[in-house]
Design a protein around this motif. Structure first.
Motif, PDB file in Angstrom:
ATOM      1  N   ILE A  50     -26.708 -15.486  16.139  1.00  0.00           N
ATOM      2  CA  ILE A  50     -26.142 -14.218  16.577  1.00  0.00           C
ATOM      3  C   ILE A  50     -26.911 -13.072  15.949  1.00  0.00           C
ATOM      4  O   ILE A  50     -27.210 -13.073  14.755  1.00  0.00           O
ATOM      5  CB  ILE A  50     -24.652 -14.123  16.201  1.00  0.00           C
ATOM      6  N   SER A  51     -27.247 -12.086  16.693  1.00  0.00           N
ATOM      7  CA  SER A  51     -28.027 -10.957  16.201  1.00  0.00           C
ATOM      8  C   SER A  51     -27.236 -10.152  15.194  1.00  0.00           C
ATOM      9  O   SER A  51     -26.024  -9.963  15.321  1.00  0.00           O
ATOM     10  CB  SER A  51     -28.431 -10.067  17.380  1.00  0.00           C
ATOM     11  N   GLY A  52     -27.941  -9.646  14.187  1.00  0.00           N
ATOM     12  CA  GLY A  52     -27.303  -8.805  13.185  1.00  0.00           C
ATOM     13  C   GLY A  52     -26.864  -7.471  13.756  1.00  0.00           C
ATOM     14  O   GLY A  52     -26.179  -6.698  13.087  1.00  0.00           O
ATOM     15  N   ASN A  53     -27.293  -7.151  14.983  1.00  0.00           N
ATOM     16  CA  ASN A  53     -26.894  -5.905  15.621  1.00  0.00           C
ATOM     17  C   ASN A  53     -25.503  -5.979  16.229  1.00  0.00           C
ATOM     18  O   ASN A  53     -25.046  -5.028  16.849  1.00  0.00           O
ATOM     19  CB  ASN A  53     -27.906  -5.526  16.722  1.00  0.00           C
ATOM     20  N   ASN A  54     -24.837  -7.133  16.063  1.00  0.00           N
ATOM     21  CA  ASN A  54     -23.506  -7.316  16.633  1.00  0.00           C
ATOM     22  C   ASN A  54     -22.511  -7.724  15.542  1.00  0.00           C
ATOM     23  O   ASN A  54     -22.008  -8.848  15.540  1.00  0.00           O
ATOM     24  CB  ASN A  54     -23.538  -8.375  17.740  1.00  0.00           C
ATOM     25  N   PRO A  55     -22.231  -6.830  14.609  1.00  0.00           N
ATOM     26  CA  PRO A  55     -21.302  -7.186  13.526  1.00  0.00           C
ATOM     27  C   PRO A  55     -19.910  -7.494  14.040  1.00  0.00           C
ATOM     28  O   PRO A  55     -19.145  -8.209  13.398  1.00  0.00           O
ATOM     29  CB  PRO A  55     -21.315  -5.927  12.640  1.00  0.00           C
ATOM     30  N   GLU A  56     -19.552  -6.941  15.215  1.00  0.00           N
ATOM     31  CA  GLU A  56     -18.232  -7.217  15.771  1.00  0.00           C
ATOM     32  C   GLU A  56     -18.047  -8.704  16.053  1.00  0.00           C
ATOM     33  O   GLU A  56     -16.945  -9.238  15.907  1.00  0.00           O
ATOM     34  CB  GLU A  56     -18.017  -6.425  17.068  1.00  0.00           C
ATOM     35  N   ILE A  57     -19.133  -9.355  16.440  1.00  0.00           N
ATOM     36  CA  ILE A  57     -19.057 -10.794  16.719  1.00  0.00           C
ATOM     37  C   ILE A  57     -18.703 -11.558  15.452  1.00  0.00           C
ATOM     38  O   ILE A  57     -17.878 -12.472  15.468  1.00  0.00           O
ATOM     39  CB  ILE A  57     -20.398 -11.315  17.295  1.00  0.00           C
ATOM     40  N   TYR A  58     -19.311 -11.158  14.338  1.00  0.00           N
ATOM     41  CA  TYR A  58     -19.011 -11.808  13.075  1.00  0.00           C
ATOM     42  C   TYR A  58     -17.542 -11.606  12.694  1.00  0.00           C
ATOM     43  O   TYR A  58     -16.881 -12.509  12.196  1.00  0.00           O
ATOM     44  CB  TYR A  58     -19.909 -11.264  11.965  1.00  0.00           C
ATOM     45  N   GLN A  59     -17.039 -10.409  12.915  1.00  0.00           N
ATOM     46  CA  GLN A  59     -15.643 -10.119  12.607  1.00  0.00           C
ATOM     47  C   GLN A  59     -14.713 -10.979  13.445  1.00  0.00           C
ATOM     48  O   GLN A  59     -13.708 -11.508  12.946  1.00  0.00           O
ATOM     49  CB  GLN A  59     -15.360  -8.632  12.840  1.00  0.00           C
ATOM     50  N   ILE A  60     -15.049 -11.129  14.720  1.00  0.00           N
ATOM     51  CA  ILE A  60     -14.238 -11.969  15.611  1.00  0.00           C
ATOM     52  C   ILE A  60     -14.262 -13.417  15.138  1.00  0.00           C
ATOM     53  O   ILE A  60     -13.228 -14.096  15.093  1.00  0.00           O
ATOM     54  CB  ILE A  60     -14.742 -11.864  17.063  1.00  0.00           C
ATOM     55  N   LEU A  61     -15.470 -13.887  14.755  1.00  0.00           N
ATOM     56  CA  LEU A  61     -15.601 -15.270  14.283  1.00  0.00           C
ATOM     57  C   LEU A  61     -14.805 -15.494  12.999  1.00  0.00           C
ATOM     58  O   LEU A  61     -14.190 -16.546  12.807  1.00  0.00           O
ATOM     59  CB  LEU A  61     -17.076 -15.618  14.068  1.00  0.00           C
ATOM     60  N   ILE A  62     -14.808 -14.496  12.108  1.00  0.00           N
ATOM     61  CA  ILE A  62     -14.050 -14.604  10.864  1.00  0.00           C
ATOM     62  C   ILE A  62     -12.557 -14.700  11.154  1.00  0.00           C
ATOM     63  O   ILE A  62     -11.842 -15.525  10.575  1.00  0.00           O
ATOM     64  CB  ILE A  62     -14.351 -13.405   9.943  1.00  0.00           C
TER      65      ILE A  62
END
Length: 238
Positions: A50-62
């Motif tokens: 996942i690109s680092g330009n999409n922090p929202e994705i990381y938040q969703i995954l968390i």
């Protein structure tokens, strides 16, 4: 002394009468994160792409990860223990799907804390080194089965008894696990969905294993019938 062939033959004999129901129970166990079929690491590999330009994705995954962990603790542990009870009872001729939910009404809190304690111990051993973590996962393998017999058993005693039951048996259990790899490879070749149909076979064989190890523990005085909520008629003839 048990052999893989004998356990598997007994498992197949049990599944002839309840395969589709057993399949449903195995799917439930797998969905709540139970069982011995590892799928760890896939989430990490997916996240790595996942690109680092999409922090929202990381938040969703968390958030998804936290929700799953909470579901695993408060619901999954109960369903896993209930699923193990279903397979153990089926091996003894008592086929009843209602066993899957039995620990919600019997020892819910103790089952939760004992299974959580087991998971924490394995996690800590794995942090130390991978191999000790694997060894301890085999040492504590019988904990959900012990809880299936007695959901009120003390959490330290459940860990201790599982450790005693698997003493000298870990390598044999590891080889039993390896013996299913061929079936899972065939299942993956069958559009992956074939893997699902192997799960009841493995779960039934593991229930047979527990019954053998339980009999050995009872016969050698490692535990009593009363401690596991059993009668003398429940002793397993192998």
């Amino acid at each position: 002394m048990w052999t893989r062939a004998e356990l598997k033959d007994r498992a197949k004999a049990v599944l002839r009468s309840n395969y589709w129901q057993a399949l449903l129970v195995s799917i439930i166990i797998a969905l709540v994160g139970g069982g011995n079929r590892g799928s760890g690491g896939s989430a990490g590999r997916d996240a790595g792409g996942i690109s680092g330009n999409n922090p929202e994705i990381y938040q969703i995954l968390i958030v998804i990860g936290i929700v799953f962990i909470l579901f695993r603790i408060f619901v999954g542990y109960q369903l896993e223990v209930g699923g193990r009870k279903y397979f153990v009872k089926s091996a003894q001729g008592d086929i009843n799907f209602n066993y899957v939910g039995f620990s919600f009404k019997n020892g819910y809190t103790n089952v939760l804390w004992t299974m959580l304690y087991k998971a924490i111990l394995i996690f800590l051993w794995t942090l130390l080194l991978i191999i000790p973590g694997i060894v301890k996962s085999y040492a504590y393998r019988m904990v959900p089965y012990i809880l299936a017999d007695n959901p009120q058993i003390d959490y330290n005693r459940a860990i201790e008894l599982s450790n005693q039951m698997t003493m000298g048996e870990k390598f044999n259990i590891f080889v039993l696990d390896l013996s299913f790899i061929g079936w899972y490879i065939l299942g993956m070749l069958a559009l992956i969905i074939g893997v699902i149909f192997v799960m009841p076979y493995e779960d039934a064989a593991n229930a047979e294993l527990y019954l053998v190890l339980r009999k050995k523990a009872l016969d050698s005085g490692l535990c009593t019938y009363e401690e596991l909520n059993l009668s003398s008629q429940d002793n397993y003839s192998f």
